[in-house]
Design an enzyme around this catalytic site. Structure first.
Site, PDB file in Angstrom:
ATOM      1  N   GLY A 144      -0.793 -10.298  15.512  1.00  0.00           N
ATOM      2  CA  GLY A 144      -1.388  -8.955  14.572  1.00  0.00           C
ATOM      3  C   GLY A 144      -0.733  -8.574  13.444  1.00  0.00           C
ATOM      4  N   ARG A 145      -1.017  -7.215  12.988  1.00  0.00           N
ATOM      5  CA  ARG A 145      -0.180  -6.623  11.974  1.00  0.00           C
ATOM      6  C   ARG A 145       1.337  -6.762  11.950  1.00  0.00           C
ATOM      7  NH1 ARG A 145      -5.580  -3.228  11.789  1.00  0.00           N
ATOM      8  NH2 ARG A 145      -5.082  -3.430  13.993  1.00  0.00           N
ATOM      9  N   ILE A 146       1.670  -6.187  13.516  1.00  0.00           N
ATOM     10  CA  ILE A 146       2.871  -5.733  13.766  1.00  0.00           C
ATOM     11  C   ILE A 146       3.836  -7.085  13.691  1.00  0.00           C
ATOM     12  CG2 ILE A 146       4.698  -4.702  15.331  1.00  0.00           C
ATOM     13  CD1 ILE A 146       2.295  -2.684  16.010  1.00  0.00           C
TER      14      ILE A 146
ATOM     15  N   ARG B 117      -3.875 -15.739  19.707  1.00  0.00           N
ATOM     16  CA  ARG B 117      -5.391 -16.379  20.275  1.00  0.00           C
ATOM     17  C   ARG B 117      -5.925 -17.093  18.980  1.00  0.00           C
ATOM     18  NH1 ARG B 117      -8.431 -10.853  22.107  1.00  0.00           N
ATOM     19  NH2 ARG B 117      -7.150 -10.349  20.181  1.00  0.00           N
TER      20      ARG B 117
ATOM     21  N   ILE C  74       7.882  -5.171  22.935  1.00  0.00           N
ATOM     22  CA  ILE C  74       7.519  -3.917  22.188  1.00  0.00           C
ATOM     23  C   ILE C  74       5.845  -3.646  22.371  1.00  0.00           C
ATOM     24  CG2 ILE C  74       9.320  -3.497  20.762  1.00  0.00           C
ATOM     25  CD1 ILE C  74       7.399  -4.680  18.443  1.00  0.00           C
TER      26      ILE C  74
ATOM     27  N   ARG D 217       3.241  -3.856  25.630  1.00  0.00           N
ATOM     28  CA  ARG D 217       3.044  -2.943  26.648  1.00  0.00           C
ATOM     29  C   ARG D 217       3.526  -3.427  27.898  1.00  0.00           C
ATOM     30  NH1 ARG D 217       1.285   0.440  23.813  1.00  0.00           N
ATOM     31  NH2 ARG D 217      -0.694   1.393  23.644  1.00  0.00           N
TER      32      ARG D 217
ATOM     33  N   GLU E 244       5.635   2.770  33.447  1.00  0.00           N
ATOM     34  CA  GLU E 244       6.129   3.477  32.912  1.00  0.00           C
ATOM     35  C   GLU E 244       5.573   5.014  33.047  1.00  0.00           C
ATOM     36  OE1 GLU E 244       6.130   1.668  28.890  1.00  0.00           O
ATOM     37  OE2 GLU E 244       4.883   3.373  28.183  1.00  0.00           O
TER      38      GLU E 244
ATOM     39  N   HIS F 106       9.674   4.036  25.234  1.00  0.00           N
ATOM     40  CA  HIS F 106       8.549   3.418  24.495  1.00  0.00           C
ATOM     41  C   HIS F 106       8.331   4.247  23.062  1.00  0.00           C
ATOM     42  CE1 HIS F 106       4.027   2.545  25.037  1.00  0.00           C
ATOM     43  NE2 HIS F 106       4.303   2.465  23.915  1.00  0.00           N
ATOM     44  N   ILE F 107       9.375   4.000  22.252  1.00  0.00           N
ATOM     45  CA  ILE F 107       9.618   4.808  21.055  1.00  0.00           C
ATOM     46  C   ILE F 107       9.444   3.926  19.723  1.00  0.00           C
ATOM     47  CG2 ILE F 107      11.084   6.498  21.963  1.00  0.00           C
ATOM     48  CD1 ILE F 107      13.502   4.922  20.966  1.00  0.00           C
TER      49      ILE F 107
END
Ligand code: GLV
Length: 330
Positions: A156-158, A179, A238, A240, A269, A287-288
């Site tokens: 995706g975008r990231i 996908r 990064i 989930r 978490e 988770h930063i």
């Protein structure tokens, strides 16, 4: 006419809460208490909207206890804390915060990759512990980033942002699995080649995970997938918690069946699997990935804008579902 009532479920920037107060009757949470589902439901019983984060589960039981609730604006791009089907059937709009965090999160993904491959935190702990008494030829020798093969799962975008950094900044060969394939133009821009997941795991020197969490993506990387990776490879999550089987990962890290991992997200978490805390070859962050002040402000502002637009009678700005109108009187 009285203002709509909203709940801001976690502490956020006070000036953005003030902006919300111009439009709404706001209950906020400046002490940043972590409410139980029961406490959250009690607070939502008379609310029209909520600004949520990934730590509030929005499901059918909660929606039943919040009959006026029309919108939950998540301050995150991921929204696996939403039961989207339950929200849609109950007529509740969900929104998220895409785009505003893309580049910041891609920066972080790359930083975590660099720190992991070059053993930065492990070597810093060694130095701080006073163990650095002499130089040696192989001290904290890691693996190269430049010129290596970067495998991205989830484009995706990231993922695309990470691919661009790797290909253009570090001369990496980029392979990806997703996908669906990117358009030829995007593949060319990211200098990325589509491959099957197994080929990616077998050939990449560094594997970065950026897939959204769903039942289908649970344990995308488990013992079988880890066994395919090179013994010199690094794994970066990064995405989930739950995308990686953390217990299986701790075993392969301990046995050095892969070189290292960098994890910003964890199953369950803020708890972290105890075995991950004892292996040295893992970089752990809480988770930063989107945590810069400008980006966190942009996320909070976009969540606020979604509430203002939607409860003001316009459409949501960044919807994640399309509930039938009118079910909750909107
Ligand atoms: C953070 O994890 C997000 O989904 O924005």
């Amino acid at each position: 006419m009285s203002k709509p009532r909203i709940l801001v479920a976690r502490a956020i920037f006070p000036d953005i809460v003030d902006r919300l107060r111009e439009h709404f009757d706001v209950e906020d949470n400046p002490a940043d208490a972590i409410w139980t589902p029961h406490e959250l439901a009690a607070r939502l019983a008379d609310k029209d909207g909520a600004l949520t984060t990934g730590s509030q589960r929005i499901d059918a039981a909660l929606l039943a206890a919040a009959p006026r609730l029309k919108i939950c604006a998540n301050m995150a791009v991921g929204y696996n804390n939403f039961d989207v089907d339950a929200m849609t059937s109950a007529g509740v709009q969900g929104t998220n915060t895409p785009d505003v965090l893309t580049e910041t999160t891609a920066d972080f993904g790359f930083a975590l990759l660099m720190a992991t491959a070059r053993r930065m935190t492990e070597s810093e702990h060694y130095l701080r512990a006073g163990k650095w008494t002499k130089w040696s030829y192989d001290m904290f020798a890691g693996s190269d980033i430049h010129g290596s093969t970067l495998g991205i799962i989830g484009m995706g975008r990231i993922g695309q942002g990470i691919a661009r950094r790797g290909a253009h900044g570090f001369g990496m060969k980029v392979v990806y699995h997703n996908r669906s394939r990117l358009s030829p133009a995007l593949e060319a821009e990211c200098k990325a080649t589509y491959v099957g997941k197994e080929e990616l795991l077998r050939t990449a020197d560094h594997v970065v995970l950026v897939v959204p969490y769903s039942a289908a993506s649970h344990h995308t990387i488990g013992a079988a997938e880890l066994a395919l990776m090179k013994p010199t490879a690094t794994l970066i999550n990064i995405a989930r918690g739950g995308i990686v089987d953390d217990a299986a990962l701790a075993v392969v890290l301990r046995d050095r069946r892969i070189a290292a991992a960098g994890l910003d997200v964890f199953e369950g978490e803020p708890s972290v699997h105890p075995d991950l805390l004892t292996v040295p070859n893992v970089v752990l962050t809480p988770h930063i990935a989107s945590a810069t002040v400008p980006t966190r402000r942009a996320m909070a502002n976009l969540a606020a804008d979604n509430l203002i637009a939607f409860l003001g009678g316009q459409g949501p700005l960044t919807p994640v579902n399309q509930p039938a109108p009118g079910l909750r009187g909107q």
